[in-house]
Design a protein around this motif. Structure first.
Motif, PDB file in Angstrom:
ATOM      1  N   LEU A 108      38.657  29.429  32.232  1.00 49.11           N
ATOM      2  CA  LEU A 108      39.645  29.077  31.212  1.00 49.11           C
ATOM      3  C   LEU A 108      40.961  28.547  31.805  1.00 49.11           C
ATOM      4  N   ILE A 109      41.097  28.667  33.120  1.00 47.47           N
ATOM      5  CA  ILE A 109      42.318  28.173  33.787  1.00 47.47           C
ATOM      6  C   ILE A 109      42.048  26.752  34.279  1.00 47.47           C
ATOM      7  N   PRO A 110      42.953  25.800  34.014  1.00 50.79           N
ATOM      8  CA  PRO A 110      42.720  24.416  34.440  1.00 50.79           C
ATOM      9  C   PRO A 110      42.371  24.324  35.927  1.00 50.79           C
ATOM     10  N   GLU A 111      41.426  23.457  36.210  1.00 52.95           N
ATOM     11  CA  GLU A 111      40.911  23.305  37.577  1.00 52.95           C
ATOM     12  C   GLU A 111      42.015  23.035  38.602  1.00 52.95           C
ATOM     13  N   LYS A 112      43.028  22.252  38.200  1.00 53.46           N
ATOM     14  CA  LYS A 112      44.096  21.878  39.151  1.00 53.46           C
ATOM     15  C   LYS A 112      44.887  23.094  39.634  1.00 53.46           C
ATOM     16  N   TYR A 113      44.864  24.196  38.863  1.00 54.56           N
ATOM     17  CA  TYR A 113      45.615  25.392  39.244  1.00 54.56           C
ATOM     18  C   TYR A 113      44.771  26.410  40.015  1.00 54.56           C
ATOM     19  N   ARG A 114      43.474  26.235  40.004  1.00 54.58           N
ATOM     20  CA  ARG A 114      42.620  27.259  40.644  1.00 54.58           C
ATOM     21  C   ARG A 114      42.854  27.332  42.149  1.00 54.58           C
ATOM     22  N   LYS A 115      43.260  26.230  42.730  1.00 53.57           N
ATOM     23  CA  LYS A 115      43.496  26.236  44.189  1.00 53.57           C
ATOM     24  C   LYS A 115      44.771  26.994  44.570  1.00 53.57           C
ATOM     25  N   ARG A 116      45.454  27.566  43.574  1.00 53.63           N
ATOM     26  CA  ARG A 116      46.629  28.418  43.845  1.00 53.63           C
ATOM     27  C   ARG A 116      46.303  29.896  43.591  1.00 53.63           C
ATOM     28  N   ILE A 117      45.013  30.199  43.405  1.00 56.87           N
ATOM     29  CA  ILE A 117      44.624  31.580  43.078  1.00 56.87           C
ATOM     30  C   ILE A 117      43.932  32.245  44.269  1.00 56.87           C
ATOM     31  N   VAL A 118      44.371  33.473  44.559  1.00 53.27           N
ATOM     32  CA  VAL A 118      43.772  34.286  45.635  1.00 53.27           C
ATOM     33  C   VAL A 118      43.092  35.488  44.972  1.00 53.27           C
ATOM     34  N   VAL A 119      41.832  35.763  45.370  1.00 50.19           N
ATOM     35  CA  VAL A 119      41.103  36.885  44.752  1.00 50.19           C
ATOM     36  C   VAL A 119      41.105  38.126  45.643  1.00 50.19           C
ATOM     37  N   HIS A 120      41.226  39.297  44.997  1.00 48.88           N
ATOM     38  CA  HIS A 120      41.218  40.579  45.705  1.00 48.88           C
ATOM     39  C   HIS A 120      39.823  41.207  45.725  1.00 48.88           C
ATOM     40  N   ASP A 121      38.933  40.748  44.884  1.00 50.40           N
ATOM     41  CA  ASP A 121      37.569  41.284  44.796  1.00 50.40           C
ATOM     42  C   ASP A 121      36.611  40.123  44.557  1.00 50.40           C
ATOM     43  N   HIS A 122      35.312  40.390  44.716  1.00 49.57           N
ATOM     44  CA  HIS A 122      34.279  39.380  44.423  1.00 49.57           C
ATOM     45  C   HIS A 122      34.600  38.071  45.158  1.00 49.57           C
ATOM     46  N   PHE A 123      34.584  38.151  46.483  1.00 50.12           N
ATOM     47  CA  PHE A 123      35.044  37.034  47.309  1.00 50.12           C
ATOM     48  C   PHE A 123      34.232  35.750  47.127  1.00 50.12           C
ATOM     49  N   TYR A 124      33.018  35.845  46.612  1.00 51.43           N
ATOM     50  CA  TYR A 124      32.196  34.638  46.410  1.00 51.43           C
ATOM     51  C   TYR A 124      32.866  33.676  45.418  1.00 51.43           C
ATOM     52  N   LEU A 125      33.772  34.218  44.588  1.00 55.70           N
ATOM     53  CA  LEU A 125      34.468  33.385  43.600  1.00 55.70           C
ATOM     54  C   LEU A 125      35.303  32.292  44.269  1.00 55.70           C
TER      55      LEU A 125
END
Length: 202
Positions: free
Chosen positions: A48-65
């Motif tokens: 649901l988050i625009p693709e252009k912003y996903r490259k600014r997201i860091v995940v703490h769990d489920h690293f395959y994401l």
């Protein structure tokens, strides 16, 4: 100085709209931290988050994401302390001592040091460092641009964080306290507060 936002530990309705609005308002990096939740919820939020912003997201769990959604990177913590085999890309980590900072800075793009001030989101969690101790660590080069202050970060101490020599600040409780997903429909006060924090950090 970087301003990083950490998500609330629980998902809520319209979270994607608020996160997208934060990115629109200039959010540098978002840490998606939802401990003990199934990956399917994270997947739904990310779609649901625009693709252009996903490259600014860091995940703490489920690293395959990270690869699946072309995210910025992964964050190591006590739940997930190991880098996956053959992983390449951004890595950050949680540190609670200066010794951990020295060790983890070698392999990470940046590290969180906490709690720098009394926590807002975790009651009874007090600052683990004195201002003198922080200044001493900065003088020794332990605290530098690769160290992000976490814990009790708010508009009152943002300039102190900058003055201490941290590379950034991570905000959680101070921001999300401005919005109650159970009763609020208007998230403009949260956005206005974010913009104030961002101005102080820049």
């Amino acid at each position: 100085m970087k301003l990083i936002v950490i998500t609330t530990p629980n998902y809520f309705v319209e979270e994607d709209k608020i996160l997208t609005a934060l990115f629109d308002a200039g959010l540098d990096i978002l840490h998606l931290r939802k401990p003990d939740t199934p990956p399917v919820y994270a997947e739904r939020l990310l779609t649901l988050i625009p693709e252009k912003y996903r490259k600014r997201i860091v995940v703490h769990d489920h690293f395959y994401l990270k690869d699946e959604y072309n995210l910025k990177g992964i964050h190591l913590n006590h739940r997930n302390p190991l880098v996956p085999d053959n992983y390449t890309g951004h890595i950050s980590a949680s540190c609670h001592t200066l010794e951990e900072v020295m060790a983890d800075k070698k392999t990470c793009d940046y590290v969180f040091l906490s709690p720098v001030f009394d926590s807002i989101s975790k009651e009874g969690r007090h600052a683990a460092f004195t201002p003198e101790g922080i200044r001493e660590a900065a003088a020794k080069g332990i605290i530098d641009k690769k160290v992000i202050a976490l814990g009790g970060v708010n508009e009152e101490n943002m300039l102190r964080i900058k003055d201490f020599g941290f590379g950034g600040a991570a905000v959680l409780g101070d921001l999300w306290n401005k919005f109650n997903p159970a009763s609020d429909y208007n998230y403009q006060p949260l956005l206005a507060h974010f913009k104030k924090l961002k101005e102080l950090a820049d």
